[in-house]
Scaffold this motif. Structure first.
Motif, PDB file in Angstrom:
ATOM      1  N   GLY A   1       0.789  -1.226   0.000  1.00 16.28           N
ATOM      2  CA  GLY A   1       0.000   0.000   0.000  1.00 16.28           C
ATOM      3  C   GLY A   1       0.820   1.275   0.000  1.00 16.28           C
ATOM      4  N   LYS A   2       2.158   1.180   0.112  1.00 10.68           N
ATOM      5  CA  LYS A   2       3.004   2.372   0.118  1.00 10.68           C
ATOM      6  C   LYS A   2       3.224   2.873  -1.310  1.00 10.68           C
ATOM      7  N   GLN A   3       3.158   4.205  -1.463  1.00 17.64           N
ATOM      8  CA  GLN A   3       3.449   4.794  -2.765  1.00 17.64           C
ATOM      9  C   GLN A   3       4.964   4.759  -2.977  1.00 17.64           C
ATOM     10  N   LEU A   4       5.385   4.133  -4.073  1.00 15.81           N
ATOM     11  CA  LEU A   4       6.803   3.943  -4.334  1.00 15.81           C
ATOM     12  C   LEU A   4       7.371   4.987  -5.278  1.00 15.81           C
ATOM     13  N   MET A   5       6.570   5.386  -6.257  1.00 15.47           N
ATOM     14  CA  MET A   5       7.067   6.286  -7.272  1.00 15.47           C
ATOM     15  C   MET A   5       5.920   7.072  -7.862  1.00 15.47           C
ATOM     16  N   LYS A   6       6.195   8.297  -8.288  1.00 20.81           N
ATOM     17  CA  LYS A   6       5.191   9.063  -9.010  1.00 20.81           C
ATOM     18  C   LYS A   6       5.830   9.752 -10.202  1.00 20.81           C
ATOM     19  N   MET A   7       5.056   9.903 -11.246  1.00 20.63           N
ATOM     20  CA  MET A   7       5.520  10.541 -12.478  1.00 20.63           C
ATOM     21  C   MET A   7       4.443  11.479 -12.960  1.00 20.63           C
ATOM     22  N   ARG A   8       4.864  12.648 -13.441  1.00 18.85           N
ATOM     23  CA  ARG A   8       3.905  13.581 -14.014  1.00 18.85           C
ATOM     24  C   ARG A   8       4.551  14.299 -15.183  1.00 18.85           C
ATOM     25  N   LEU A   9       3.725  14.712 -16.134  1.00 17.19           N
ATOM     26  CA  LEU A   9       4.256  15.487 -17.254  1.00 17.19           C
ATOM     27  C   LEU A   9       4.674  16.863 -16.745  1.00 17.19           C
ATOM     28  N   SER A  10       5.846  17.309 -17.127  1.00 19.66           N
ATOM     29  CA  SER A  10       6.328  18.608 -16.668  1.00 19.66           C
ATOM     30  C   SER A  10       5.669  19.731 -17.466  1.00 19.66           C
ATOM     31  N   THR A  11       5.844  20.945 -16.972  1.00 16.96           N
ATOM     32  CA  THR A  11       5.275  22.106 -17.663  1.00 16.96           C
ATOM     33  C   THR A  11       5.991  22.392 -18.978  1.00 16.96           C
ATOM     34  N   PHE A  12       7.147  21.747 -19.190  1.00 15.70           N
ATOM     35  CA  PHE A  12       7.902  21.949 -20.427  1.00 15.70           C
ATOM     36  C   PHE A  12       7.530  20.955 -21.528  1.00 15.70           C
TER      37      PHE A  12
END
Length: 199
Positions: A148-159
């Protein structure tokens, strides 16, 4: 004598090939797409202005392959994509051809959005993490372990632009997932989105 010498050279090259370089990723890094051609996508991974890895996509007759290189241009993993009913499976092998894990994608549609769920499997086929990508406003990923632990996150950058993706990637907790597997997620999804756009 010639046969013996050939055998020694062969064994030396096999043992050298079997020792894959050690590969680690920092806690935060960028994944940047660079369009290699109209049909293939490359992705570079940088941290603090330094290149840590690169993925090159190869389009074969029936499959798509992703080759992962470290910052010394040594191939450290290869992923092969396979389509099946309801989604996609990516099998990742190390430089010696040994399976290190898989990513299984399932695509869901509802009235409001399209989203993908990914199961991350280890070399034995055991699910060690789940990842979900949301398409609302800006695409983002969250990778969660079986505890249940969040291991990684990814998001599109503003660039990011319409033609080139740039992901901000953060490792939040220790994970059993091989980092070579995790790097395949933004590369695979960017490539899949590009092919969808070309249709």
């Amino acid at each position: 004598m010639k046969t013996l010498l050939s055998a020694i050279i062969l064994l030396s090259s096999v043992s050298a090939f079997a020792n894959c370089p050690e590969f680690k990723v920092p806690k935060k890094f960028m994944a940047r797409e660079s369009l290699f051609s109209s049909r293939a996508t490359d992705m570079t991974f940088d941290a603090g202005g330094n290149r840590i890895a690169k993925i090159e996509e190869r389009l074969l007759s029936a499959t798509t392959t992703f080759d992962l290189y470290d910052n010394k241009r040594q191939k450290i993993a290869t992923a092969r994509q396979r389509m099946f009913s309801g989604g996609t499976e990516i099998e990742i092998k190390d430089c010696a051809g040994k399976i290190i894990g898989k990513i299984k994608e399932r695509v869901f549609h509802n009235m409001f959005d399209i989203y993908s769920k990914y199961s991350i499997l280890d070399a034995t086929g055991k699910v060690i993490a789940e990842s979900e990508k949301k398409e609302i406003l800006a695409p983002s990923f969250s990778v969660t372990g079986t505890n249940g632990k969040q291991l990684m996150k990814m998001r599109l950058s503003t660039f990011s632009t319409r033609s080139l993706d740039e992901w901000v990637v953060e490792i939040l907790n220790d994970t059993q997932a091989d980092p070579r597997i995790l790097l395949m997620i933004p590369a695979f999804k960017t490539s899949a989105d590009n092919r969808e756009t070309e249709k």
